[in-house]
Write a protein that holds these residues in place. Structure first.
Motif, PDB file in Angstrom:
ATOM      1  N   ASP A 258      -6.884  -3.568   9.059  1.00  0.00           N
ATOM      2  CA  ASP A 258      -5.761  -3.902   8.182  1.00  0.00           C
ATOM      3  C   ASP A 258      -4.746  -2.764   8.122  1.00  0.00           C
ATOM      4  N   CYS A 259      -4.859  -1.794   9.029  1.00  0.00           N
ATOM      5  CA  CYS A 259      -3.959  -0.634   8.999  1.00  0.00           C
ATOM      6  C   CYS A 259      -2.582  -0.947   9.569  1.00  0.00           C
ATOM      7  N   PHE A 260      -2.482  -2.031  10.349  1.00  0.00           N
ATOM      8  CA  PHE A 260      -1.218  -2.430  10.958  1.00  0.00           C
ATOM      9  C   PHE A 260      -1.102  -3.948  10.907  1.00  0.00           C
ATOM     10  N   GLY A 261       0.125  -4.432  11.042  1.00  0.00           N
ATOM     11  CA  GLY A 261       0.345  -5.870  11.132  1.00  0.00           C
ATOM     12  C   GLY A 261       0.566  -6.588   9.826  1.00  0.00           C
ATOM     13  N   ASN A 262       0.366  -5.908   8.685  1.00  0.00           N
ATOM     14  CA  ASN A 262       0.617  -6.490   7.374  1.00  0.00           C
ATOM     15  C   ASN A 262      -0.181  -7.768   7.110  1.00  0.00           C
ATOM     16  N   PRO A 263      -1.499  -7.757   7.399  1.00  0.00           N
ATOM     17  CA  PRO A 263      -2.290  -8.968   7.130  1.00  0.00           C
ATOM     18  C   PRO A 263      -2.612  -9.108   5.649  1.00  0.00           C
ATOM     19  N   ARG A 264      -2.939 -10.314   5.251  1.00  0.00           N
ATOM     20  CA  ARG A 264      -3.551 -10.492   3.941  1.00  0.00           C
ATOM     21  C   ARG A 264      -4.941  -9.873   3.981  1.00  0.00           C
ATOM     22  N   MET A 265      -5.427  -9.449   2.850  1.00  0.00           N
ATOM     23  CA  MET A 265      -6.700  -8.742   2.795  1.00  0.00           C
ATOM     24  C   MET A 265      -7.847  -9.745   2.803  1.00  0.00           C
ATOM     25  N   GLY A 274     -20.144  -3.311 -10.723  1.00  0.00           N
ATOM     26  CA  GLY A 274     -19.861  -4.715 -10.452  1.00  0.00           C
ATOM     27  C   GLY A 274     -18.392  -5.063 -10.467  1.00  0.00           C
ATOM     28  N   ALA A 275     -17.515  -4.101 -10.738  1.00  0.00           N
ATOM     29  CA  ALA A 275     -16.077  -4.375 -10.732  1.00  0.00           C
ATOM     30  C   ALA A 275     -15.631  -4.833  -9.350  1.00  0.00           C
ATOM     31  N   ILE A 276     -14.748  -5.835  -9.324  1.00  0.00           N
ATOM     32  CA  ILE A 276     -14.164  -6.348  -8.088  1.00  0.00           C
ATOM     33  C   ILE A 276     -12.810  -5.679  -7.902  1.00  0.00           C
ATOM     34  N   GLU A 277     -12.635  -4.995  -6.806  1.00  0.00           N
ATOM     35  CA  GLU A 277     -11.393  -4.254  -6.571  1.00  0.00           C
ATOM     36  C   GLU A 277     -10.837  -4.564  -5.188  1.00  0.00           C
ATOM     37  N   ALA A 278      -9.585  -4.168  -5.008  1.00  0.00           N
ATOM     38  CA  ALA A 278      -8.910  -4.330  -3.725  1.00  0.00           C
ATOM     39  C   ALA A 278      -8.653  -2.963  -3.116  1.00  0.00           C
ATOM     40  N   LEU A 279      -8.882  -2.839  -1.843  1.00  0.00           N
ATOM     41  CA  LEU A 279      -8.371  -1.736  -1.046  1.00  0.00           C
ATOM     42  C   LEU A 279      -8.564  -0.374  -1.710  1.00  0.00           C
ATOM     43  N   ASP A 280      -9.706   0.210  -1.482  1.00  0.00           N
ATOM     44  CA  ASP A 280     -10.102   1.476  -2.084  1.00  0.00           C
ATOM     45  C   ASP A 280      -9.017   2.546  -2.036  1.00  0.00           C
ATOM     46  N   ALA A 281      -8.305   2.622  -0.913  1.00  0.00           N
ATOM     47  CA  ALA A 281      -7.337   3.705  -0.725  1.00  0.00           C
ATOM     48  C   ALA A 281      -6.130   3.589  -1.647  1.00  0.00           C
ATOM     49  N   GLY A 307      -7.462 -12.455 -12.674  1.00  0.00           N
ATOM     50  CA  GLY A 307      -7.401 -11.019 -12.881  1.00  0.00           C
ATOM     51  C   GLY A 307      -5.999 -10.469 -12.743  1.00  0.00           C
ATOM     52  N   ARG A 308      -5.920  -9.168 -12.553  1.00  0.00           N
ATOM     53  CA  ARG A 308      -4.622  -8.520 -12.405  1.00  0.00           C
ATOM     54  C   ARG A 308      -3.942  -8.968 -11.123  1.00  0.00           C
ATOM     55  N   PRO A 309      -2.626  -9.107 -11.146  1.00  0.00           N
ATOM     56  CA  PRO A 309      -1.930  -9.797 -10.047  1.00  0.00           C
ATOM     57  C   PRO A 309      -2.058  -9.137  -8.680  1.00  0.00           C
ATOM     58  N   LEU A 310      -2.180  -7.816  -8.616  1.00  0.00           N
ATOM     59  CA  LEU A 310      -2.119  -7.162  -7.315  1.00  0.00           C
ATOM     60  C   LEU A 310      -3.248  -7.616  -6.398  1.00  0.00           C
ATOM     61  N   VAL A 311      -4.464  -7.745  -6.900  1.00  0.00           N
ATOM     62  CA  VAL A 311      -5.592  -8.125  -6.058  1.00  0.00           C
ATOM     63  C   VAL A 311      -5.414  -9.555  -5.556  1.00  0.00           C
ATOM     64  N   HIS A 312      -5.004 -10.438  -6.432  1.00  0.00           N
ATOM     65  CA  HIS A 312      -4.738 -11.820  -6.030  1.00  0.00           C
ATOM     66  C   HIS A 312      -3.660 -11.853  -4.947  1.00  0.00           C
ATOM     67  N   GLN A 313      -2.604 -11.080  -5.129  1.00  0.00           N
ATOM     68  CA  GLN A 313      -1.534 -11.070  -4.140  1.00  0.00           C
ATOM     69  C   GLN A 313      -2.031 -10.540  -2.794  1.00  0.00           C
ATOM     70  N   ALA A 314      -2.827  -9.485  -2.825  1.00  0.00           N
ATOM     71  CA  ALA A 314      -3.313  -8.890  -1.582  1.00  0.00           C
ATOM     72  C   ALA A 314      -4.126  -9.894  -0.768  1.00  0.00           C
ATOM     73  N   VAL A 315      -4.922 -10.719  -1.434  1.00  0.00           N
ATOM     74  CA  VAL A 315      -5.794 -11.663  -0.735  1.00  0.00           C
ATOM     75  C   VAL A 315      -5.077 -12.966  -0.405  1.00  0.00           C
ATOM     76  N   HIS A 316      -4.302 -13.507  -1.333  1.00  0.00           N
ATOM     77  CA  HIS A 316      -3.750 -14.851  -1.173  1.00  0.00           C
ATOM     78  C   HIS A 316      -2.344 -14.880  -0.598  1.00  0.00           C
ATOM     79  N   LEU A 317      -1.545 -13.878  -0.904  1.00  0.00           N
ATOM     80  CA  LEU A 317      -0.120 -13.953  -0.575  1.00  0.00           C
ATOM     81  C   LEU A 317       0.332 -12.879   0.404  1.00  0.00           C
ATOM     82  N   GLY A 318      -0.220 -11.697   0.281  1.00  0.00           N
ATOM     83  CA  GLY A 318       0.265 -10.576   1.076  1.00  0.00           C
ATOM     84  C   GLY A 318       1.512  -9.963   0.452  1.00  0.00           C
ATOM     85  N   PHE A 319       2.026  -8.925   1.120  1.00  0.00           N
ATOM     86  CA  PHE A 319       3.178  -8.193   0.603  1.00  0.00           C
ATOM     87  C   PHE A 319       4.309  -8.232   1.627  1.00  0.00           C
TER      88      PHE A 319
END
Length: 376
Positions: A258-265, A274-281, A307-319
């Motif tokens: 996922d380092c290039f190409g701007n894919p959805r996560m 047990g917390a669900i998070e997006a993209l450790d970095a 949940g908070r919008p950023l994780v949903h966006q990363a998986v479903h919509l992308g940036f």
């Protein structure tokens, strides 16, 4: 009913331990903006692990044939007793059955002795080892809590893996201002044939603080000599993931990271609590940026919209890409670079990568290599 195409999670990065036996001076978990590790349990409890497995079953079953991989991360996962690791893997195989696609672990290899070697043999887990070059480089940045270098111990762990028939991948974080070619050849001298070079994790807000003294394109300065040597060797058995990734994309093929190409996560992080998070970095950007506010105890992987919008966006919509990237001839290949590297507090992710100049230099050289090969 979940949108089974848009929401397919393929990998979980599982934090079995939230502590580490090393104190690497650039670590995005312990040395950057986010300090949430301090309040997390040191190790993942059995009930959290079991809840995660149940959520995987719940995510796979509405998607016939869907499988998920587990990547064990940290901290340092080998801080866990090896016997417990074996038990957890056995439980995962029993619960997931054919839903389990693969098992891998990222380690500094310092503790890969005795019981842990046996656990790796028994479980069949693939291992990636963090090694940042020869001793004079590695021991400056990858130190223990007493300030001592870890190169000798890491190389010993690497050798022990090879002795039991495991061919590890080496993960090397680019160290601006050092000799990349020396690192590449060092890995080859150690018998390593599968490696990746990772761009340092910083945002637009802190790049200058970390790497402002190394010239305008220090990552390209590090990587280009490696590419020249690797390309001239023309040895398909030496796999450098970064170069394979970019060459594939330049020729219209798929990417592998996922380092290039701007894919959805297509992966999520599961913390020790047990917390669900997006993209450790994303920890290099802002405290808590990747935290969804959801946990595997209470939520499934199709609940991200709660949940908070950023994780949903990363998986479903992308940036979306910024205007500069959209106008760039490398947009289709680079895709703006790695998401955390695009961030600035002033305007979020609406920026090119902090390593934009370096990436463009590298892509131009790779393009020439492709063109020359076609002509030949």
């Amino acid at each position: 009913c979940p949108d089974v195409e848009a929401a397919a999670i393929r990998t979980l990065v599982v934090k079995l331990a939230s502590r580490c036996n090393l104190a690497c001076n650039y670590c995005y978990i312990y040395k950057h903006e986010d300090t949430s590790w301090r309040s997390r349990p040191a190790f993942m409890a059995d009930d959290v692990f079991d809840a995660m497995l149940a959520r995987m079953v719940e995510h796979c079953d509405p998607r016939p044939g869907h499988r998920m991989s587990l990547v064990f991360h940290g901290g340092e996962p080998t801080l866990l007793p090896a016997s417990r690791f074996e038990t957890l893997i056995a439980r995962a195989r029993r619960t997931l059955g054919g839903r389990l696609a693969g098992l891998s672990m990222q380690s500094n290899a310092v503790r890969l002795t005795g019981d842990w070697l046996r656990a790796i043999e028994v479980t069949g887990v693939n291992v990636a080892v963090s090694l940042d070059g020869p001793p004079e480089v590695h021991d400056r940045v990858r130190i223990d809590h007493a300030g001592r270098g870890s190169h000798a111990a890491t190389v010993a762990g690497l050798s022990r893996l090879v002795s039991i028939g495991v061919e590890p991948q080496v993960l090397c974080v680019v160290q601006p201002g050092t000799d990349g070619l020396a690192a590449f050849r060092h890995f080859l001298d150690l018998g390593v044939r599968h490696m990746n070079f990772l761009l340092p994790d910083v945002s637009h807000d802190n790049k200058a603080r970390w790497y402002g003294d190394f010239g305008p394109a220090p990552v390209a300065d590090y990587l280009l000599p490696i590419f020249e040597d690797w390309f001239l060797r023309d040895d398909p058995g030496i796999r450098v993931v970064l170069f394979w990734e970019l060459l594939s994309r330049l020729m219209g093929g798929p990417g592998v990271t996922d380092c290039f190409g701007n894919p959805r996560m297509s992966y999520l992080i599961i913390e020790t609590d047990g917390a669900i998070e997006a993209l450790d970095a994303l920890r290099v950007c802002e405290p808590g940026m990747g935290d969804s506010g959801l946990t595997v105890r209470e939520h499934g992987f199709d609940d991200l919209a709660l949940g908070r919008p950023l994780v949903h966006q990363a998986v479903h919509l992308g940036f979306p890409l910024c205007a500069t990237c959209r106008a760039c001839p490398h947009a289709g290949t680079c895709g703006g670079g790695f998401l955390p590297h695009r961030y600035a507090r002033a305007n979020g992710f609406d920026n090119p990568s902090v390593w934009c100049e370096d990436i463009q230099i590298l892509l131009r050289r790779l393009r020439r290599a492709i063109d020359d090969a076609v002509v030949a």
